[in-house]
Design a protein around this motif. Structure first.
Motif, PDB file in Angstrom:
ATOM      1  N   TRP A 114      -4.975  -0.091  -3.756  1.00  0.00           N
ATOM      2  CA  TRP A 114      -5.033   1.177  -3.917  1.00  0.00           C
ATOM      3  C   TRP A 114      -6.179   1.913  -2.981  1.00  0.00           C
ATOM      4  O   TRP A 114      -7.322   1.345  -3.111  1.00  0.00           O
ATOM      5  CB  TRP A 114      -5.348   1.561  -5.381  1.00  0.00           C
ATOM      6  CG  TRP A 114      -5.511   2.985  -5.600  1.00  0.00           C
ATOM      7  CD1 TRP A 114      -4.476   3.955  -5.777  1.00  0.00           C
ATOM      8  CD2 TRP A 114      -6.608   3.629  -5.748  1.00  0.00           C
ATOM      9  NE1 TRP A 114      -5.039   5.075  -6.163  1.00  0.00           N
ATOM     10  CE2 TRP A 114      -6.296   5.049  -5.754  1.00  0.00           C
ATOM     11  CE3 TRP A 114      -7.938   3.325  -5.316  1.00  0.00           C
ATOM     12  CZ2 TRP A 114      -7.151   6.061  -5.947  1.00  0.00           C
ATOM     13  CZ3 TRP A 114      -8.884   4.466  -5.634  1.00  0.00           C
ATOM     14  CH2 TRP A 114      -8.622   5.931  -5.631  1.00  0.00           C
ATOM     15  N   ARG A 126       2.266  11.374   1.359  1.00  0.00           N
ATOM     16  CA  ARG A 126       2.026  12.729   0.493  1.00  0.00           C
ATOM     17  C   ARG A 126       2.629  13.930   0.979  1.00  0.00           C
ATOM     18  O   ARG A 126       2.369  14.565   2.010  1.00  0.00           O
ATOM     19  CB  ARG A 126       0.474  12.765   0.338  1.00  0.00           C
ATOM     20  CG  ARG A 126      -0.279  11.931  -0.626  1.00  0.00           C
ATOM     21  CD  ARG A 126      -1.471  11.746  -0.154  1.00  0.00           C
ATOM     22  NE  ARG A 126      -2.563  12.809  -0.533  1.00  0.00           N
ATOM     23  CZ  ARG A 126      -3.691  12.755  -0.559  1.00  0.00           C
ATOM     24  NH1 ARG A 126      -4.404  11.807  -0.521  1.00  0.00           N
ATOM     25  NH2 ARG A 126      -4.421  13.992  -0.880  1.00  0.00           N
ATOM     26  N   VAL A 150       0.707  -1.176  -0.124  1.00  0.00           N
ATOM     27  CA  VAL A 150      -0.126   0.041  -0.058  1.00  0.00           C
ATOM     28  C   VAL A 150       0.846   1.147   0.140  1.00  0.00           C
ATOM     29  O   VAL A 150       1.966   1.394   0.512  1.00  0.00           O
ATOM     30  CB  VAL A 150      -1.088   0.070   1.171  1.00  0.00           C
ATOM     31  CG1 VAL A 150      -0.182   0.253   2.505  1.00  0.00           C
ATOM     32  CG2 VAL A 150      -1.831   1.350   1.296  1.00  0.00           C
ATOM     33  N   GLY A 151       0.406   2.435  -0.459  1.00  0.00           N
ATOM     34  CA  GLY A 151       0.697   3.609  -0.364  1.00  0.00           C
ATOM     35  C   GLY A 151       1.587   4.227  -1.832  1.00  0.00           C
ATOM     36  O   GLY A 151       1.579   5.584  -1.875  1.00  0.00           O
ATOM     37  N   GLU A 152       1.911   3.631  -2.641  1.00  0.00           N
ATOM     38  CA  GLU A 152       2.280   4.087  -3.996  1.00  0.00           C
ATOM     39  C   GLU A 152       2.509   2.902  -5.012  1.00  0.00           C
ATOM     40  O   GLU A 152       2.246   1.578  -4.576  1.00  0.00           O
ATOM     41  CB  GLU A 152       3.789   4.636  -3.857  1.00  0.00           C
ATOM     42  CG  GLU A 152       4.487   3.671  -3.021  1.00  0.00           C
ATOM     43  CD  GLU A 152       6.072   3.919  -2.666  1.00  0.00           C
ATOM     44  OE1 GLU A 152       6.558   4.400  -3.669  1.00  0.00           O
ATOM     45  OE2 GLU A 152       6.631   3.745  -1.711  1.00  0.00           O
ATOM     46  N   PRO A 153       2.755   3.045  -5.976  1.00  0.00           N
ATOM     47  CA  PRO A 153       2.602   2.239  -7.252  1.00  0.00           C
ATOM     48  C   PRO A 153       3.921   1.179  -6.781  1.00  0.00           C
ATOM     49  O   PRO A 153       4.959   1.752  -6.151  1.00  0.00           O
ATOM     50  CB  PRO A 153       2.994   2.610  -8.495  1.00  0.00           C
ATOM     51  CG  PRO A 153       2.520   4.068  -8.204  1.00  0.00           C
ATOM     52  CD  PRO A 153       2.656   4.278  -6.691  1.00  0.00           C
ATOM     53  N   THR A 190      -9.890  11.654  -8.012  1.00  0.00           N
ATOM     54  CA  THR A 190      -8.714  11.011  -7.084  1.00  0.00           C
ATOM     55  C   THR A 190      -7.405  11.889  -7.011  1.00  0.00           C
ATOM     56  O   THR A 190      -6.754  11.725  -6.193  1.00  0.00           O
ATOM     57  CB  THR A 190      -8.251   9.556  -7.488  1.00  0.00           C
ATOM     58  OG1 THR A 190      -7.683   9.572  -8.552  1.00  0.00           O
ATOM     59  CG2 THR A 190      -9.671   8.635  -7.496  1.00  0.00           C
ATOM     60  N   ASN A 239       4.747  11.892  -4.060  1.00  0.00           N
ATOM     61  CA  ASN A 239       4.612  10.519  -3.125  1.00  0.00           C
ATOM     62  C   ASN A 239       5.809  10.206  -2.753  1.00  0.00           C
ATOM     63  O   ASN A 239       6.397   9.235  -3.554  1.00  0.00           O
ATOM     64  CB  ASN A 239       3.776   9.602  -3.761  1.00  0.00           C
ATOM     65  CG  ASN A 239       3.294   8.234  -2.800  1.00  0.00           C
ATOM     66  OD1 ASN A 239       4.071   8.111  -1.915  1.00  0.00           O
ATOM     67  ND2 ASN A 239       2.051   7.747  -3.076  1.00  0.00           N
ATOM     68  N   GLN A 241      -6.864   5.800  -0.503  1.00  0.00           N
ATOM     69  CA  GLN A 241      -6.441   7.084  -0.095  1.00  0.00           C
ATOM     70  C   GLN A 241      -6.850   7.646   1.401  1.00  0.00           C
ATOM     71  O   GLN A 241      -7.894   7.063   1.858  1.00  0.00           O
ATOM     72  CB  GLN A 241      -6.901   8.377  -1.095  1.00  0.00           C
ATOM     73  CG  GLN A 241      -6.892   7.918  -2.634  1.00  0.00           C
ATOM     74  CD  GLN A 241      -7.175   9.051  -3.376  1.00  0.00           C
ATOM     75  OE1 GLN A 241      -8.565   9.194  -3.587  1.00  0.00           O
ATOM     76  NE2 GLN A 241      -6.525   9.725  -4.244  1.00  0.00           N
ATOM     77  N   THR A 242      -6.285   8.471   1.900  1.00  0.00           N
ATOM     78  CA  THR A 242      -7.005   9.084   3.154  1.00  0.00           C
ATOM     79  C   THR A 242      -8.426   9.254   3.298  1.00  0.00           C
ATOM     80  O   THR A 242      -9.085   9.086   3.810  1.00  0.00           O
ATOM     81  CB  THR A 242      -6.027  10.317   3.599  1.00  0.00           C
ATOM     82  OG1 THR A 242      -4.711  10.227   3.592  1.00  0.00           O
ATOM     83  CG2 THR A 242      -6.343  10.998   4.945  1.00  0.00           C
TER      84      THR A 242
HETATM   85  C1  WT7 Z   1      -2.200   8.440  -2.712  1.00  0.00           C
HETATM   86  C2  WT7 Z   1      -2.991   8.218  -1.488  1.00  0.00           C
HETATM   87  C3  WT7 Z   1      -3.940   4.689   1.022  1.00  0.00           C
HETATM   88  C4  WT7 Z   1      -3.077   4.683   2.223  1.00  0.00           C
HETATM   89  C5  WT7 Z   1      -1.785   5.236   2.288  1.00  0.00           C
HETATM   90  C6  WT7 Z   1      -1.669   6.549   1.401  1.00  0.00           C
HETATM   91  C7  WT7 Z   1      -1.161   6.382  -3.637  1.00  0.00           C
HETATM   92  C8  WT7 Z   1      -1.744   4.427  -2.295  1.00  0.00           C
HETATM   93  C9  WT7 Z   1      -1.534   2.756  -3.905  1.00  0.00           C
HETATM   94  C10 WT7 Z   1      -1.260   1.797  -4.637  1.00  0.00           C
HETATM   95  C11 WT7 Z   1      -0.475   3.100  -6.419  1.00  0.00           C
HETATM   96  C12 WT7 Z   1      -1.038   4.069  -4.427  1.00  0.00           C
HETATM   97  C13 WT7 Z   1      -2.053   7.306  -4.777  1.00  0.00           C
HETATM   98  C14 WT7 Z   1      -2.896   7.768  -3.771  1.00  0.00           C
HETATM   99  N1  WT7 Z   1      -1.171   5.199  -3.424  1.00  0.00           N
HETATM  100  N2  WT7 Z   1      -1.874   3.193  -2.594  1.00  0.00           N
HETATM  101  N3  WT7 Z   1      -1.452   0.515  -4.060  1.00  0.00           N
HETATM  102  N4  WT7 Z   1      -0.831   1.677  -5.777  1.00  0.00           N
HETATM  103  N5  WT7 Z   1      -0.758   4.292  -5.795  1.00  0.00           N
HETATM  104  O1  WT7 Z   1      -2.506   7.404   1.381  1.00  0.00           O
HETATM  105  O2  WT7 Z   1      -1.434   9.573   2.193  1.00  0.00           O
HETATM  106  O3  WT7 Z   1      -3.614   9.582   1.272  1.00  0.00           O
HETATM  107  O4  WT7 Z   1      -1.936   8.725  -0.483  1.00  0.00           O
HETATM  108  O5  WT7 Z   1      -1.144   7.378  -2.314  1.00  0.00           O
HETATM  109  O6  WT7 Z   1      -1.378   8.198  -5.439  1.00  0.00           O
HETATM  110  O7  WT7 Z   1      -3.535   8.935  -4.352  1.00  0.00           O
HETATM  111  P1  WT7 Z   1      -2.472   8.877   1.176  1.00  0.00           P
END
Ligand code: WT7
Length: 645
Positions: A411, A524, A384-387, A496, A519, A413-414
């Motif tokens: 995938w 973020r 989780v968190g980024e690609p 998003t 990211n 987001q907050t």
């Molecule tokens: C952003 C949200 C979700 C909790 C952690 C981050 C990126 C998050 C993935 C994933 C690709 C992802 C996006 C999103 N992101 N998970 N599995 N694959 N990108 O939460 O701080 O709100 O960030 O994190 O870009 O918009 P956040």
């Protein structure tokens, strides 16, 4: 991109809640009749007053934007996470705490959790907390962080957890924005053997927050701290004087549960507001299905409670499901880079959920530190968190999971409160690097820059139509900003901020942010925040910040800085600016590269052309595009010539 397809193992398809056919059936039902679907699944938690069928869903993405779920129901989130399990699992471990120091760990049963949370709730009440008050929590990863969050939920106070890595200034801004009068902190945190001066940071922050009346302080390291006798209260003193039970406050489904600040493309961080009923239904349901959580599983999410992942998948989702959730204070490479795998063996972890940045960092250490541990207990891995790049995905799969554990690349987001696009381990064929398919009730749509909806395989911007119960409800104190940020770009849709590709199988591949958000290691950072920290330095005239590809962090922070006229450029000043941003925002926002920029590329109307700055930061000079519209095209040659490193 990767062409590998990893089929669902027959064993998983058999044991999981959902196989491929069941996923299709449930997904179709969820989008065809969301009121019926969520009306049924809303019953997975306990309601003090049940919601009526008419109140399941009340959503309008146009105009003033209204999102309500189960709105005439009443519940208490803490009772759902604790009390309702007591009959069956009072002596089951709720939280396994693993300290930064590998010799320190402890188990907290549901019975003990009930007592500790009740005590914390009673202490907060004695300090003057009432239903609806905002309480800021600035704690390390210790059980008291869970107690404090659940205690707020118990008395109907709204918690705002601020990550312990944020600076005094960032903490102060968050306290001021939500008007907290109570802060919960600790003497110090510990990470990788090093103390983090939380109480000292808090004291510094509170110089700017005159309305804070009480600070509840947990003694963790017993390090020396400053003390204001009228304001500061030790948790260990206060808890000895209160009862170990506290009646949970009945809350409306739409009463706020928490605020969590997150960075956007402009301005200061936004207070993302989540409410009680829908959030808990969604967090618990996603936790059960995505991780295929069954009674008795040992589950570990390595996030910090300061982020939404910690809220939904260390605390609320798992505890609502009566799970055993592991809370880890430390870091992946202390005392050595086997730590994750040692903890997995020590506590016999079955489900392990972490971030690509950690995987990439550990991958660099080779296979030996992984292979030293058995990892036999592992059944499922999550990301989780980024690609996650396919190379890291495959390493995680082959080396960590011995090619027998599916990976759920989740995938969300907050803002979304819970996981939206993800494999289900018994149902979804995996493609390394793809978050795959939408969860129940989630309808992603792809749009082009003009907002036209795209069909079939395509690349575009990711939007969501149809609400889900865990969706944020507003930006705390600024509903207009909520509308403008998420519903204005593509009217009638939630935008998003992410770009994505949808392949011929309907799988989603998230490519990253398309706005001015970077990211960094899954965190973020708004470019605007780093820029405003830089220009706050007396010697800086102007700054522009962009992201660039970084091997471990995913993206790094690249800052172009123009100094005041006559100010000499020096290596010492470069270091000073990095330290300055660190102090202003926190270590996670430290620029990786500072490039001196005698001028910034601007249009004639004065707008900074970030596209060009991104290309230069990426070392991609071939494709700078049309620079003829710039006020001073010569600036670009100069920046290219001086591209650092
Ligand atoms: C952003 C949200 C979700 C909790 C952690 C981050 C990126 C998050 C993935 C994933 C690709 C992802 C996006 C999103 N992101 N998970 N599995 N694959 N990108 O939460 O701080 O709100 O960030 O994190 O870009 O918009 P956040």
């Amino acid at each position: 991109m990767s062409d590998d397809i990893i089929p669902v193992s027959p064993e998983w398809a058999k044991r999981a809640y959902v196989d491929e056919a069941k996923y299709k059936e449930m997904y179709e039902a969820s989008v065809k009749d969301p009121v019926k679907f969520w009306g049924e699944h809303g019953k997975r938690i306990d309601w003090i007053k049940p919601y009526s069928p008419e109140a399941v869903r009340d959503v309008d993405y146009t105009g003033n934007v209204r999102i309500r779920w189960f709105h005439d129901g009443a519940l208490n989130v803490s009772a759902n996470c604790i009390d309702r399990h007591l009959a069956k699992r009072a002596d089951q471990v709720a939280i396994i705490w693993e300290g930064d120091d590998p010799s320190k760990s402890k188990n907290i049963t549901y019975r003990e959790l009930h007592a500790e949370v009740s005590r914390m709730a009673n202490v907060l009440k004695e300090l003057g907390a009432k239903k609806g008050d905002r309480i800021t929590i600035y704690l390390p990863m210790i059980p008291e962080a869970a107690y404090a969050m659940l205690a707020c939920a118990r008395i109907g106070a709204i918690h705002s957890v601020v990550f312990g890595g944020f600076s005094p200034d960032s903490l102060a801004n968050r306290i001021l924005d939500c008007d907290s009068e109570i802060v919960v902190t600790a003497d110090e945190g510990l990470r990788g053997g090093k103390p983090v001066p939380l109480k000292a940071n808090c004291d510094e922050a509170l110089k700017k927050c005159p309305k804070v009346k009480k600070v509840l302080v947990v003694q963790h390291t017993a390090g020396k701290v400053g003390w204001d006798g009228a304001r500061d209260v030790w948790w260990h003193d206060a808890k000895a004087k209160v009862a170990a039970d506290c009646k949970p406050e009945p809350m409306g489904a739409e009463d706020p549960l928490f605020i969590l600040y997150t960075s956007g493309s402009t301005g200061k961080p936004k207070g993302v507001l989540h409410t009680s009923g829908g959030y808990l239904v969604f967090a618990s349901m996603t936790h059960q299905y995505v991780f295929d959580y069954h009674d008795g599983d040992i589950y570990w999410c390595t996030a910090d409670v300061g982020w939404v992942t910690g809220h939904s998948y260390i605390l609320y989702g798992p505890l609502a499901n009566g799970a055993t959730t592991l809370m880890f204070e430390g870091v992946p490479n202390y005392p050595n880079s086997s730590r994750f795998w040692d903890v997995i063996d020590k506590h016999q972890v079955n489900i392990f959920y972490t971030a690509p940045t950690a995987i990439r960092a550990l991958m660099r250490e080779g296979e030996a530190p992984v292979k030293k541990a058995s990892r036999k207990s592992l059944r499922l891995l999550g990301s989780v968190g980024e690609p996650i790049n396919p190379e890291a995905w495959l390493w995680y799969y082959r080396v960590v999971g011995d090619s027998r554990c599916p990976i759920v690349d989740t995938w969300w987001q907050t803002e979304t409160g819970g996981i939206l696009i993800t494999p289900l381990p018994g149902a979804t064929k995996l493609k390394p690097g793809s978050a795959t398919q939408p969860f129940f009730g989630v309808t992603p749509v792809m749009v082009d820059a003009d907002g036209k909806e795209l069909e079939g395989a395509c690349t575009g911007n990711l939007c969501l139509i149809n609400s889900w119960p865990g969706q944020m409800r507003t930006v705390y104190g600024d509903h207009q900003r909520f509308i403008d940020t998420y519903f204005r770009t593509y009217p009638g849709k939630y935008f998003t901020g992410d770009g994505a590709r949808r392949d011929e199988d309907g799988y989603y591949w998230i490519t990253g942010r398309v706005d001015d958000v970077i990211n960094v290691s899954g965190h973020r950072i708004g470019t605007a925040e780093v820029e405003s920290a830089l220009v706050a330095h007396a010697k800086v005239a102007e700054a522009a910040v962009v992201g660039f590809p970084h091997d471990i962090k995913g993206q790094g922070i690249y800052a172009y800085v123009t100094l005041n006229a006559g100010e000499p450029y020096s290596e010492a000043l470069r270091k000073e600016l990095v330290a300055w941003v660190r102090k202003e925002i926190g270590p996670i926002a430290s620029p990786d590269i500072v490039q001196w920029a005698p001028g910034l590329p601007k249009t004639r109307s004065g707008k900074i052309m970030r596209r060009i700055l991104r290309k230069i930061a990426e070392n991609d000079f071939s494709n700078l595009g049309d620079t003829s519209t710039l006020a001073d095209p010569g600036v670009v040659d100069d920046l290219v010539k001086n591209r650092s490193h």
